[in-house]
Design a protein around this motif. Structure first.
Motif, PDB file in Angstrom:
ATOM      1  N   ALA A 282      37.409  24.603 -14.159  1.00  0.00           N
ATOM      2  CA  ALA A 282      38.506  24.287 -15.078  1.00  0.00           C
ATOM      3  C   ALA A 282      38.586  25.294 -16.220  1.00  0.00           C
ATOM      4  CB  ALA A 282      38.339  22.874 -15.633  1.00  0.00           C
ATOM      5  N   VAL A 283      37.440  25.708 -16.751  1.00  0.00           N
ATOM      6  CA  VAL A 283      37.440  26.680 -17.850  1.00  0.00           C
ATOM      7  C   VAL A 283      37.905  28.045 -17.351  1.00  0.00           C
ATOM      8  CG1 VAL A 283      36.055  27.803 -19.625  1.00  0.00           C
ATOM      9  CG2 VAL A 283      35.606  25.426 -19.031  1.00  0.00           C
ATOM     10  N   VAL A 284      37.438  28.448 -16.187  1.00  0.00           N
ATOM     11  CA  VAL A 284      37.869  29.731 -15.622  1.00  0.00           C
ATOM     12  C   VAL A 284      39.385  29.749 -15.433  1.00  0.00           C
ATOM     13  CG1 VAL A 284      37.803  31.175 -13.536  1.00  0.00           C
ATOM     14  CG2 VAL A 284      35.672  30.291 -14.513  1.00  0.00           C
ATOM     15  N   ARG A 285      39.936  28.665 -14.932  1.00  0.00           N
ATOM     16  CA  ARG A 285      41.393  28.619 -14.705  1.00  0.00           C
ATOM     17  C   ARG A 285      42.147  28.723 -16.030  1.00  0.00           C
ATOM     18  NH1 ARG A 285      44.551  24.108 -10.945  1.00  0.00           N
ATOM     19  NH2 ARG A 285      46.682  24.914 -11.270  1.00  0.00           N
ATOM     20  N   ASP A 286      41.648  28.057 -17.064  1.00  0.00           N
ATOM     21  CA  ASP A 286      42.280  28.167 -18.383  1.00  0.00           C
ATOM     22  C   ASP A 286      42.212  29.600 -18.919  1.00  0.00           C
ATOM     23  OD1 ASP A 286      43.173  25.600 -18.678  1.00  0.00           O
ATOM     24  OD2 ASP A 286      41.524  24.937 -19.955  1.00  0.00           O
ATOM     25  N   LEU A 287      41.039  30.208 -18.824  1.00  0.00           N
ATOM     26  CA  LEU A 287      40.863  31.556 -19.369  1.00  0.00           C
ATOM     27  C   LEU A 287      41.708  32.585 -18.627  1.00  0.00           C
ATOM     28  CD1 LEU A 287      36.989  31.726 -19.972  1.00  0.00           C
ATOM     29  CD2 LEU A 287      38.794  31.120 -21.607  1.00  0.00           C
ATOM     30  N   ALA A 288      42.002  32.307 -17.362  1.00  0.00           N
ATOM     31  CA  ALA A 288      42.767  33.262 -16.551  1.00  0.00           C
ATOM     32  C   ALA A 288      44.256  33.213 -16.812  1.00  0.00           C
ATOM     33  CB  ALA A 288      42.491  33.002 -15.068  1.00  0.00           C
ATOM     34  N   ARG A 289      44.734  32.187 -17.529  1.00  0.00           N
ATOM     35  CA  ARG A 289      46.166  32.093 -17.790  1.00  0.00           C
ATOM     36  C   ARG A 289      46.594  33.199 -18.745  1.00  0.00           C
ATOM     37  NH1 ARG A 289      45.113  26.025 -17.773  1.00  0.00           N
ATOM     38  NH2 ARG A 289      46.045  25.351 -15.805  1.00  0.00           N
ATOM     39  N   PRO A 290      47.691  33.866 -18.465  1.00  0.00           N
ATOM     40  CA  PRO A 290      48.142  34.948 -19.349  1.00  0.00           C
ATOM     41  C   PRO A 290      48.583  34.430 -20.700  1.00  0.00           C
ATOM     42  CG  PRO A 290      49.811  34.452 -17.688  1.00  0.00           C
ATOM     43  CD  PRO A 290      48.600  33.655 -17.325  1.00  0.00           C
ATOM     44  N   GLY A 291      48.466  35.289 -21.706  1.00  0.00           N
ATOM     45  CA  GLY A 291      48.946  34.930 -23.037  1.00  0.00           C
ATOM     46  C   GLY A 291      47.871  34.456 -23.975  1.00  0.00           C
ATOM     47  N   GLY A 292      46.648  34.212 -23.485  1.00  0.00           N
ATOM     48  CA  GLY A 292      45.555  33.812 -24.354  1.00  0.00           C
ATOM     49  C   GLY A 292      44.889  35.024 -24.982  1.00  0.00           C
ATOM     50  N   ALA A 293      43.784  34.775 -25.678  1.00  0.00           N
ATOM     51  CA  ALA A 293      43.043  35.872 -26.285  1.00  0.00           C
ATOM     52  C   ALA A 293      42.501  36.779 -25.185  1.00  0.00           C
ATOM     53  CB  ALA A 293      41.890  35.323 -27.132  1.00  0.00           C
ATOM     54  N   PRO A 294      42.584  38.103 -25.372  1.00  0.00           N
ATOM     55  CA  PRO A 294      42.082  39.026 -24.336  1.00  0.00           C
ATOM     56  C   PRO A 294      40.572  38.921 -24.194  1.00  0.00           C
ATOM     57  CG  PRO A 294      42.698  40.231 -26.327  1.00  0.00           C
ATOM     58  CD  PRO A 294      43.141  38.817 -26.534  1.00  0.00           C
ATOM     59  N   ILE A 295      40.119  38.794 -22.964  1.00  0.00           N
ATOM     60  CA  ILE A 295      38.701  38.685 -22.657  1.00  0.00           C
ATOM     61  C   ILE A 295      38.327  39.830 -21.723  1.00  0.00           C
ATOM     62  CG2 ILE A 295      36.977  37.267 -21.450  1.00  0.00           C
ATOM     63  CD1 ILE A 295      38.467  34.818 -22.506  1.00  0.00           C
ATOM     64  N   ALA A 296      37.266  40.550 -22.071  1.00  0.00           N
ATOM     65  CA  ALA A 296      36.881  41.731 -21.307  1.00  0.00           C
ATOM     66  C   ALA A 296      36.216  41.375 -19.990  1.00  0.00           C
ATOM     67  CB  ALA A 296      35.953  42.609 -22.144  1.00  0.00           C
ATOM     68  N   GLY A 297      35.670  40.182 -19.889  1.00  0.00           N
ATOM     69  CA  GLY A 297      34.989  39.781 -18.665  1.00  0.00           C
ATOM     70  C   GLY A 297      34.315  38.445 -18.855  1.00  0.00           C
ATOM     71  N   VAL A 298      33.648  38.000 -17.798  1.00  0.00           N
ATOM     72  CA  VAL A 298      32.958  36.719 -17.807  1.00  0.00           C
ATOM     73  C   VAL A 298      31.483  36.951 -17.515  1.00  0.00           C
ATOM     74  CG1 VAL A 298      32.783  34.461 -16.696  1.00  0.00           C
ATOM     75  CG2 VAL A 298      35.026  35.470 -17.109  1.00  0.00           C
ATOM     76  N   HIS A 299      30.641  36.206 -18.230  1.00  0.00           N
ATOM     77  CA  HIS A 299      29.193  36.283 -18.044  1.00  0.00           C
ATOM     78  C   HIS A 299      28.688  34.896 -17.666  1.00  0.00           C
ATOM     79  CE1 HIS A 299      25.043  37.485 -18.611  1.00  0.00           C
ATOM     80  NE2 HIS A 299      24.853  36.470 -19.434  1.00  0.00           N
ATOM     81  N   PHE A 300      27.999  34.795 -16.526  1.00  0.00           N
ATOM     82  CA  PHE A 300      27.541  33.507 -16.032  1.00  0.00           C
ATOM     83  C   PHE A 300      26.045  33.307 -16.300  1.00  0.00           C
ATOM     84  CE2 PHE A 300      31.369  33.993 -13.389  1.00  0.00           C
ATOM     85  CZ  PHE A 300      31.942  32.741 -13.589  1.00  0.00           C
ATOM     86  N   PHE A 301      25.739  32.201 -16.982  1.00  0.00           N
ATOM     87  CA  PHE A 301      24.361  31.764 -17.151  1.00  0.00           C
ATOM     88  C   PHE A 301      23.990  30.944 -15.910  1.00  0.00           C
ATOM     89  CE2 PHE A 301      26.015  32.556 -21.322  1.00  0.00           C
ATOM     90  CZ  PHE A 301      24.945  33.077 -22.053  1.00  0.00           C
ATOM     91  N   CYS A 302      23.002  31.397 -15.159  1.00  0.00           N
ATOM     92  CA  CYS A 302      22.731  30.816 -13.838  1.00  0.00           C
ATOM     93  C   CYS A 302      21.693  29.703 -13.914  1.00  0.00           C
ATOM     94  CB  CYS A 302      22.283  31.904 -12.878  1.00  0.00           C
ATOM     95  SG  CYS A 302      23.502  33.213 -12.657  1.00  0.00           S
ATOM     96  N   PHE A 303      22.036  28.621 -14.587  1.00  0.00           N
ATOM     97  CA  PHE A 303      21.102  27.507 -14.722  1.00  0.00           C
ATOM     98  C   PHE A 303      20.824  26.836 -13.378  1.00  0.00           C
ATOM     99  CE2 PHE A 303      23.419  27.402 -18.936  1.00  0.00           C
ATOM    100  CZ  PHE A 303      22.445  28.129 -19.596  1.00  0.00           C
TER     101      PHE A 303
END
Length: 311
Positions: A259-280
């Motif tokens: 759900a968070v990934v889908r939100d972050l991928a929507r255009p028009g939000g704050a620019p994000i250079a990439g995603v970092h996954f904590f592998c718990f």
């Protein structure tokens, strides 16, 4: 690093986005995603050789009790497996300037390390002369050993023991030092279970002219996620995760970042250079999830997330 700014998805924009566009945007966001390996499970590295893209950045945490000798060995193993090792350098766990010098020299020479995540560390008392990431960067040892790409921590929901004004001042000081020293600086955020704090934090940090890598948890069991979340002091996200009754059955088995990934991928939000996954949930589990995403084996779901196919 709370700013008071609320970033909500634009309902009109979301309504106009076709499913094909949403899928494409999600895959684009995840290109170049980095992962974080727990230094206590090195055997997973070789198992990921056929799951992750060659050159994937894999960060190496530095928990209490882990020496930098062990971190260097893990970095060398990652390099041999075809990945790009990014070791943590925790200020409060470095015994001396000479120890820092040796750590960075060995990381560069034995594992080809050219980037690092520089953090204060969560020890109450420093082991040596350094109590902050800024103190480490001021030594000039990173660039001396060719480690010119440096990440520092960001806190979308604030830090449990550091005031927001102090965090802002520290980030400004790090940016100034990086400019003078020729370091390529980026911010890697603490993980969250909801998108609004991440987007707010990213908007603020972009105001400093710095790229932001958004920290998210990879797929893992809910009890494990909650345990790490409480240790990291991200109470607001914990409450958000618990308040999702429509998905509680699935969450009791496995909670993912969809759900968070889908939100972050929507255009028009704050620019994000990439995603970092904590592998718990383990490096292999997140690597399989990423491969499924890369191959398009996922489908959007009405609850605002998506379902990932078997890897």
């Amino acid at each position: 690093m709370q700013t008071g700014l609320t970033v909500e998805p634009d309902a009109t924009r979301v309504a106009r986005a076709s499913p094909e566009d949403e899928r494409r945007n999600i895959q684009t966001l995840l290109v170049g995603a980095s992962l974080e390996l727990s230094s206590r499970d090195p055997a997973e590295i070789d198992a990921c050789a056929d799951l992750l893209e060659p050159g994937t950045a894999v960060y190496i945490s530095m928990p209490p009790g882990q020496t930098y000798h062990g971190t260097v060995a893990l970095a060398a193993r990652l390099r041999r497996a075809g990945f790009r090792p990014v070791p943590h350098v925790a200020a409060r766990r470095i015994a001396s300037r000479d120890a820092l010098d040796e750590y960075l020299a060995r990381a560069a020479s034995e594992a080809g390390v050219d980037r690092a995540l520089v953090i204060a560390g969560d020890s109450d008392r420093p082991s040596g002369p350094f109590d902050s990431s800024l103190g480490l960067l001021e030594t000039g040892l990173f660039q001396r050993h060719g480690i010119t790409h440096v990440g520092v921590a960001g806190y979308p929901e604030g830090h449990p023991r550091i005031a927001a004004t102090a965090l802002d001042a520290a980030l400004a000081a790090k940016k100034g030092l990086a400019q003078r020293a020729g370091l390529d600086l980026q911010v890697v955020t603490q993980f969250c279970f909801e998108s609004a704090p991440v987007l707010s934090c990213a908007a603020k940090i972009r105001g400093y002219g710095l790229p932001v890598r958004a920290g998210l948890s990879g797929p893992a069991s809910l009890p494990r996620l909650l345990r790490f979340a409480m240790l990291c002091g991200i109470g607001n996200s914990v409450r958000a995760l618990k308040a999702r009754p429509q998905a509680i059955t699935r969450l009791l088995v496995e909670a993912g970042p969809e759900a968070v990934v889908r939100d972050l991928a929507r255009p028009g939000g704050a620019p994000i250079a990439g995603v970092h996954f904590f592998c718990f949930g383990g490096l292999v589990r997140t690597a399989r999830w990423l491969r499924a995403m890369r191959e398009g084996r996922f489908e959007l779901t009405p609850d605002g997330g998506f379902r990932v196919g078997a890897a």
